[in-house]
Design an enzyme around this catalytic site. Structure first.
Site, PDB file in Angstrom:
ATOM      1  N   GLU A 125       0.805  -1.231   0.000  1.00 54.90           N
ATOM      2  CA  GLU A 125       0.000   0.000   0.000  1.00 54.90           C
ATOM      3  C   GLU A 125       0.842   1.288   0.000  1.00 54.90           C
ATOM      4  O   GLU A 125       0.360   2.334   0.407  1.00 54.90           O
ATOM      5  CB  GLU A 125      -1.017  -0.013   1.156  1.00 54.90           C
ATOM      6  CG  GLU A 125      -2.001  -1.175   1.052  1.00 54.90           C
ATOM      7  CD  GLU A 125      -3.210  -1.055   1.970  1.00 54.90           C
ATOM      8  OE1 GLU A 125      -3.234  -0.172   2.859  1.00 54.90           O
ATOM      9  OE2 GLU A 125      -4.152  -1.862   1.797  1.00 54.90           O
ATOM     10  N   GLU A 225      -5.873  -8.675   0.273  1.00 56.59           N
ATOM     11  CA  GLU A 225      -6.581  -8.282   1.498  1.00 56.59           C
ATOM     12  C   GLU A 225      -8.028  -7.988   1.153  1.00 56.59           C
ATOM     13  O   GLU A 225      -8.311  -7.185   0.274  1.00 56.59           O
ATOM     14  CB  GLU A 225      -6.008  -6.998   2.133  1.00 56.59           C
ATOM     15  CG  GLU A 225      -4.652  -7.126   2.764  1.00 56.59           C
ATOM     16  CD  GLU A 225      -4.204  -5.827   3.448  1.00 56.59           C
ATOM     17  OE1 GLU A 225      -5.060  -5.045   3.919  1.00 56.59           O
ATOM     18  OE2 GLU A 225      -2.987  -5.588   3.484  1.00 56.59           O
TER      19      GLU A 225
END
Ligand SMILES: *[C@@H]1O[C@H](CO)[C@@H](O)[C@H](O)[C@H]1NC(C)=O
Length: 291
Positions: A125, A225
């Site tokens: 991320e 995720e």
């Protein structure tokens, strides 16, 4: 099977899995225990045995870092003892940390070979956080690939980021550098109601697949995720509850496990808010994980 890359197919075939089972399904697991302490080798072994004991017999995990908490030093022997395979994380920030992460991965491969590695994600991320440039991240991905190839490891090397980062063409250099793309998507954080959760999620997966295929056709998108919280504050129409987390698992996890490499968020998260963990402090499932 038509979306599987050749490498993925061969890897799956060599692992002795085939057909509808040709996907890794696992959980995201942090290197810290809920009390903040670093996991010991015994703690990792407890996690891995717990995952194997859940309905679905989970034998894969995604870890975020290699040197933090001596993650690989302790997790790899535990994985080898329990038959678990690892989607490795290499943290990219800052440069000193990145070098420590690379060294920890190199040491683990030199000591234990590479059969325990599913793949390597360089960064997590970073694009979503705006912490780096696409060019720098791409060069780090290529750097790590060169390093693991130099010690005989042939696994795919890619990056994990939010689906919103992957559909942003500013970041295309990272797709080009990646053997696989890991996408994180949370309808809850998009303010979606639980009844829209599956639709919102699969739209984000498809948008990522479309963007990735337009840059580098054939690149496989992994779900790295997703999940729904059992407790915590509402986010728009997104409401945490055990029954909503149960519904999201039944509708999304059970389908995802049949069509993509999938790493659920998360194994254990009971001290956080919102809290996404599927097992409680005693490592018992909080809801029914049968598919
Ligand atoms: C795309 O990414 C760039 C660079 O990170 C960022 O400046 C821009 O705001 C992003 N665009 C959108 C629509 O999010």
């Amino acid at each position: 099977m038509k979306f599987l890359s050749l490498t993925t197919f061969i890897t799956a075939a060599l692992s002795g899995i085939s057909g509808a089972e040709a996907y890794w399904k696992g959980f995201n697991v942090g290197a810290n225990n809920p009390d903040g302490s670093c996991k010991t080798q015994a703690d990792w072994q407890t996690v891995f045995n717990t995952l194997k004991g859940l309905p679905g017999y989970f034998t894969s995990v995604r870890l975020y870092a290699s040197s933090d908490c001596n993650t690989l030093e302790y997790a790899v022997p535990a994985a080898l003892a329990t038959g678990i395979q690892i989607l490795v994380g290499v943290w990219t920030e800052d440069d000193t940390h990145f070098n420590n992460e690379k060294q920890a991965l190199l040491t683990a491969i030199q000591q234990h070979g590479s059969d325990w590695i599913i793949a390597v994600s360089v960064g997590s991320e970073d694009l979503y956080r705006g912490d780096t440039s696409p060019a720098k991240l791409a060069s780090q991905i290529n750097d790590v690939r060169g390093m693991i190839r130099s010690v005989g490891a042939n696994q795919e090397v890619g990056h994990v980021d939010t689906w919103t980062a992957w559909v942003n063409s500013t970041n295309n250099a990272v797709i080009t550098a990646s053997d696989f793309v890991g996408m994180d998507g949370y309808p809850y954080f998009q303010g979606a109601a639980i009844q829209d959760g599956a639709n919102v999620f699969w739209q984000s997966v498809q948008a990522t697949r479309d963007a990735v295929n337009s840059v580098k056709p054939g690149t496989w998108v992994w779900i790295t995720e997703t999940g729904w919280p059992v407790s915590g504050a509402n986010d728009g129409s997104g409401v945490p509850s055990v029954s909503n987390a149960q519904a999201y698992w039944t509708n999304v996890a059970c389908a995802a496990f049949e069509q993509a490499h999938t790493f659920w968020y998360a194994y254990q998260d009971y001290t956080a808010s919102p809290s996404f963990g599927v097992v409680d402090a005693n490592r018992n499932p909080i809801y029914n994980l049968a598919c």
